[in-house]
Each structure stands twice: as C-alpha cells, then as structure tokens.
Design an enzyme around this catalytic site. Structure first.
Site, PDB file in Angstrom:
ATOM      1  N   LYS A 112      56.971 -29.758 -17.792  1.00 63.88           N
ATOM      2  CA  LYS A 112      57.888 -30.720 -17.398  1.00 63.88           C
ATOM      3  C   LYS A 112      58.663 -30.059 -16.143  1.00 63.88           C
ATOM      4  O   LYS A 112      58.870 -28.891 -16.088  1.00 63.88           O
ATOM      5  CB  LYS A 112      58.893 -30.607 -18.521  1.00 63.88           C
ATOM      6  CG  LYS A 112      60.298 -31.534 -18.387  1.00 63.88           C
ATOM      7  CD  LYS A 112      60.902 -31.514 -19.629  1.00 63.88           C
ATOM      8  CE  LYS A 112      61.865 -30.294 -20.063  1.00 63.88           C
ATOM      9  NZ  LYS A 112      62.838 -30.006 -19.006  1.00 63.88           N
ATOM     10  N   GLU A 181      68.693 -36.801 -20.218  1.00 60.54           N
ATOM     11  CA  GLU A 181      69.698 -35.959 -20.819  1.00 60.54           C
ATOM     12  C   GLU A 181      71.128 -36.252 -20.407  1.00 60.54           C
ATOM     13  O   GLU A 181      71.211 -36.346 -18.998  1.00 60.54           O
ATOM     14  CB  GLU A 181      69.574 -34.550 -20.244  1.00 60.54           C
ATOM     15  CG  GLU A 181      70.419 -33.432 -20.777  1.00 60.54           C
ATOM     16  CD  GLU A 181      70.143 -32.193 -20.462  1.00 60.54           C
ATOM     17  OE1 GLU A 181      70.938 -31.072 -20.872  1.00 60.54           O
ATOM     18  OE2 GLU A 181      68.900 -31.817 -20.061  1.00 60.54           O
TER      19      GLU A 181
END
Length: 263
Positions: A112, A181
């Site tokens: 990631k 997020e």
C-alpha cells in the site's frame, strides 16, 4: 475457511458483501484476527504511533516494516496480507520497486502506498511485474506536515473532484484496492459505487466495500480514540477474540460505522 485474495474481495464487492480489515504487527494478534474471520490484515506504518510512541508515521523505516510483515506472515493462515510502504520509500518508481520487493519477500501479498496521480507510473511498474497495489487517498498520514494535521479531506468541491479523479486513475493504472481515509461519507459512497475495484474506508462512512481500523484503537488501548473508531473491547464478555468477532459482524451487518463515526 478458505484463503482470501484480491479476487475474493472483488467477488464480495460484486455481491454487495462487506469485508473487514484490521492492522496487526505481531504473530499473536494475527492468529486471533484469522480466527475471528477478518478478511484482510494491514501491517500498517501506524506501528510508528501505536508501538514505537512517535507522534506520526514518518519515522518508520522500511526495515522495520519488513520485520513486522515477517512476524505477521508467520501466523497468517487465511487473510490477504498488505504491507505499508513507509515514508520516503517510494519517491521514484525504481526505489518503489526495491521497497515493494522487500515487503513481498517478507511475506506481504500486496503493498500500500499513499498518493494520487503522481504515483501512476509507479503503480504500472509494480503491477506489470507482479506486485499488487493498494492505493490510499484522502487523509494520507505520511503527508500530515503538508496537510497541516489530521484533517478531513474532500469537503470542498475541488478536493472531492481530485479524490474522485485520483481514485479512477489509480484503478486504471492497475491498483486493485484503494483506501479512503477521513473523507465525507457521501463522497466515499459515490466513488465506491462507480469504482470497479473494492474500496476500504476508515472515517469514510458505511458505504465503502470494506472497513479498516487500527487494532489498538478498536481495542480501546488509547484514552482518546479517533472519531471514526469504536472500543469493541469495552463491555465485551468474550475478551479480545469476542471484540474482533463483534467488529466483523457489525461491519457485515452495516451496523458499523454509524453516523457518529463518519464525516
């Protein structure tokens, strides 16, 4: 339970089934997470804050990430295992290839990285060489010094358009998952519906395909947890495993996150 891979998550998205993601940094918690039915483990650079005591993820090194990936991989029996590429370990495509190789050889199934359009050549390089990629948009903790703190992103029309455009571009470049997020729930819902790859939310509402929490947050190990988390251990008679199983159930039932955990 069968092993989870990217194809499993893609099928769950197509079927409208939610999946769960938790961070883990060691073998003990990894065994419990596997037993609880969680689909994905993220060995996050959040370890810099929850294990090392830093005030951000910036000090975490690639060597430290590889060590914790190894610890988790030894006990992982079924979860898709994602390793975070830490701060300044993917400044160029060539550097990213070397960094990603280190995490994959340590036992990760995917890496990631945080960022948008500037990462497209890097993502193409990795995926063409057999390294799966998860993107990360919205609040990107490694950029906290530029963002001016841990602030919700995507509230203005221009920011929302940038996040959407970046998400589409990441998928077109070969990314197979993307984390959102701390973005408005409505924005995450709309992008998740349009994006062909599974989305993972943290502080992004209930309509992403999966939900991720930092293990230490959802076990109530800090006095002031973030708004988007919940203490699953409080009042749980089943201990840590019971808390993990409750998290899994609530995500799949769309009971978590609630409006109080979203923006």
């Amino acid at each position: 339970m069968s092993k989870i891979n990217v194809a499993s998550l893609q099928k769950m998205k197509q079927n409208g089934e939610k999946f769960t993601v938790l961070t883990s940094y060691d073998s003990t918690f990894t065994s419990l997470i596997n037993a609880a039915g969680v689909e994905v483990i993220l060995v996050g650079d959040s370890l810099g804050m929850v294990l090392q005591g830093h005030d951000s993820t910036v000090p975490v090194t690639l060597e430290q990430m590889a060590y914790h990936v190894q610890c988790v991989a030894r006990a992982n029996s079924r979860c898709l295992l994602i390793g975070d590429l830490p701060f300044m370990s993917y400044a160029t495509p060539e550097q990213t290839f070397q960094s990603a190789t280190a995490l994959m050889q340590a036992g990760a199934h995917m890496v990631k990285l945080e960022g948008g359009a500037w990462l497209l050549p890097t993502i193409r390089l990795l995926t063409e060489r057999g390294i799966p990629v998860c993107g990360h948009l919205g609040l990107t903790p490694q950029s906290v010094n530029i963002l001016g703190g841990y602030k919700v992103q995507g509230r203005t029309e221009a920011q929302a358009k940038q996040i959407r455009d970046d998400a589409m571009a990441l998928a077109e470049a070969g990314a197979q998952l993307v984390v959102f997020e701390c973005i408005p729930a409505a924005l995450a819902r709309d992008i998740s519906a349009e994006l062909p790859i599974p989305t993972i939310g943290i502080g992004a509402g209930v309509d992403t395909d999966g939900q991720v929490l930092v293990l230490h947050d959802m076990l109530g190990l800090f006095p002031k947890p973030p708004k988007f988390s919940r203490d699953y251990l409080a009042g749980c008679t089943g201990g840590v495993r019971g808390a993990l199983e409750t998290f899994v159930k609530e995500v799949k039932d769309k009971a978590f996150p609630g409006p109080e955990h979203s923006f």
